[in-house]
Write an enzyme that holds these catalytic residues in place. Sequence first.
Site, mmCIF file in Angstrom:
data_model
loop_
_atom_site.group_PDB
_atom_site.id
_atom_site.type_symbol
_atom_site.label_atom_id
_atom_site.label_comp_id
_atom_site.label_asym_id
_atom_site.label_seq_id
_atom_site.Cartn_x
_atom_site.Cartn_y
_atom_site.Cartn_z
ATOM 1 N N HIS A 254 0.838 -1.206 0.000
ATOM 2 C CA HIS A 254 0.000 0.000 0.000
ATOM 3 C C HIS A 254 0.874 1.258 0.000
ATOM 4 O O HIS A 254 0.741 2.131 -0.858
ATOM 5 C CB HIS A 254 -0.910 -0.025 1.235
ATOM 6 C CG HIS A 254 -1.797 1.163 1.364
ATOM 7 N ND1 HIS A 254 -3.113 1.149 0.988
ATOM 8 C CD2 HIS A 254 -1.566 2.427 1.811
ATOM 9 C CE1 HIS A 254 -3.655 2.336 1.193
ATOM 10 N NE2 HIS A 254 -2.736 3.137 1.702
ATOM 11 N N GLU A 255 1.795 1.318 0.957
ATOM 12 C CA GLU A 255 2.637 2.517 1.073
ATOM 13 C C GLU A 255 3.579 2.637 -0.123
ATOM 14 O O GLU A 255 3.878 3.743 -0.577
ATOM 15 C CB GLU A 255 3.414 2.505 2.393
ATOM 16 C CG GLU A 255 2.530 2.495 3.652
ATOM 17 C CD GLU A 255 1.467 3.603 3.705
ATOM 18 O OE1 GLU A 255 1.670 4.670 3.074
ATOM 19 O OE2 GLU A 255 0.424 3.396 4.350
ATOM 20 N N HIS A 258 1.805 4.460 -2.799
ATOM 21 C CA HIS A 258 1.876 5.914 -2.591
ATOM 22 C C HIS A 258 3.240 6.443 -3.046
ATOM 23 O O HIS A 258 3.342 7.471 -3.712
ATOM 24 C CB HIS A 258 1.717 6.246 -1.104
ATOM 25 C CG HIS A 258 0.310 6.210 -0.600
ATOM 26 N ND1 HIS A 258 -0.685 6.995 -1.119
ATOM 27 C CD2 HIS A 258 -0.266 5.503 0.409
ATOM 28 C CE1 HIS A 258 -1.830 6.770 -0.446
ATOM 29 N NE2 HIS A 258 -1.595 5.867 0.476
ATOM 30 N N GLU A 284 -4.599 7.794 -2.942
ATOM 31 C CA GLU A 284 -5.107 6.532 -2.412
ATOM 32 C C GLU A 284 -5.458 5.556 -3.539
ATOM 33 O O GLU A 284 -5.383 4.338 -3.353
ATOM 34 C CB GLU A 284 -6.322 6.809 -1.516
ATOM 35 C CG GLU A 284 -6.700 5.665 -0.598
ATOM 36 C CD GLU A 284 -5.641 5.319 0.449
ATOM 37 O OE1 GLU A 284 -4.642 6.061 0.598
ATOM 38 O OE2 GLU A 284 -5.801 4.275 1.108
HETATM 39 ZN ZN ZN Z 1 -2.970 5.232 1.913
#
Ligand code: ZN
Length: 490
Positions: A254-255, A258, A284
């Site tokens: 997830h990170e 980003h 996101e």
């Molecule tokens: Zn996030």
Amino acid sequence: MQALRDRLSRITDLNHAAAILEWDQETYMPEGAEESRARQVATLRSLSHELLVDDATLNLMESASPESPIDQDLIRITRKDVEKATRVPASLIAELAIASGRSKGAWQKARATNNFGIFAPHLEKIVDLTVQHAEALGYDQNPYDALLDQYEEGMTTAEVARVFLDLKSQVIPLVKKIADAPKLDDRAVHGAFPEDAQWAFGIEVAKQLGYDFHCGRQDLSAHPFSTAFSITDVRITTRVDPSFFSPGFFGTLHEAGHAMYEQGIDMALEGTPLADGTSLGMHESQSRLWENLIGRSKPFWSHYFPQAQALFPEVLGKETLESFYQSANTVAPSLIRVEADEVTYNLHIMLRFELEQEMIAGKISIKDLPNAWNDRMESWLGVRPSTDSDGVLQDIHWSLGAIGYFPTYALGNLMSTQLFDAAKRDIPNLDSLTASGQFADLLGWLRTHVHTHGRRKTASEILFDATGAPLSSASWMKYATKKFGDLYGF
Ligand code: ZN
């Protein structure tokens, strides 16, 4: 033009220096430094604010002759930034920074000791300052509009409420269908997953997705986040649970999603205020795309499951690709947002969206917040937190003064599937590339259509240009219905 660029570069440097201090506060700073650190961050933020709103910036924008389309965008967007920033007095900015610095420490203690009382007076202060902030920023209908606009430019409370209502009306029946289907076993992600091996595996996979560790790094923190100090220094944090595979691994993906967004911004924008994600919703969409649409997909695990099996033989030795895929994708209402499954996740967001609006409108007092939280969790998801650490204290956002931020998570989910559908149209063999651990085509597509633009295009413009359609919940609903229909056999 060069003088304007120099000035904006100094402003950007101050903001990034403050961000480094904030990153340090979450990762390595000794607890005792809380007060001095809050002051130091406030100093840098207020200096940056003063430089931005100073007449000198306006004069430079008036006299500058743009030499390129980037220069034109730089002036256009800086003008907007200055206009927004001049509406808020520097004293209020500094007060918010000091309050959030203190409140962040109090939130950490409150969460660790399950004592909402430690955090409550800080949150009261934050809400009070946030209302002042909304008034200073200005709005047409609802003070919450002003707060939302900071994170998702142009989006209104009414629009979000409409999209969420649409989503909610379809997600609740889906959750019900899943609840009525035979339960899936999630044993393959629970058990002994040594922390070192989890850490190394997460980093290795993030590298293969395309997160450049030459210009990035990963550290531990209580709440995972990503942060950028330049296009060439984009960092992520995670937390690792030695008996549960999912939070660490999918948190890293997830990170990294980003981080790859920030790393993919056009280098011509480096050092300018344009070198940033265009909105939190778009940000996101990138993290969710890599975490869920790639990281929790069957093709992805057909490639990585044998590696995971070799690394974690104790738990995975007796599992199959199918049992692991199911375990990574079980749907069950749970207490913690960051560990929620893809289907129930949006309900966690709608809960926060409602409570935030009530706090800002003064319709709920802070002391009643834990109960209001627990009651809604029980009625929407059928689970009730037994501690506030697992309830109202679980997220860092309010302690940072980030109210109006949560809706962007659900908006990101919707954008992620819309973008992914468009990428699949352009890359017909995307699934087989994923199944052979090759992600360069997908990353390249995202770089071209999303990352490279930085703030030069709004989220709506990026979405429309890349997909040919405006924001809607249809693509996400279609994806979720197909994926979980297959998994749960309906
Ligand atoms: Zn996030």
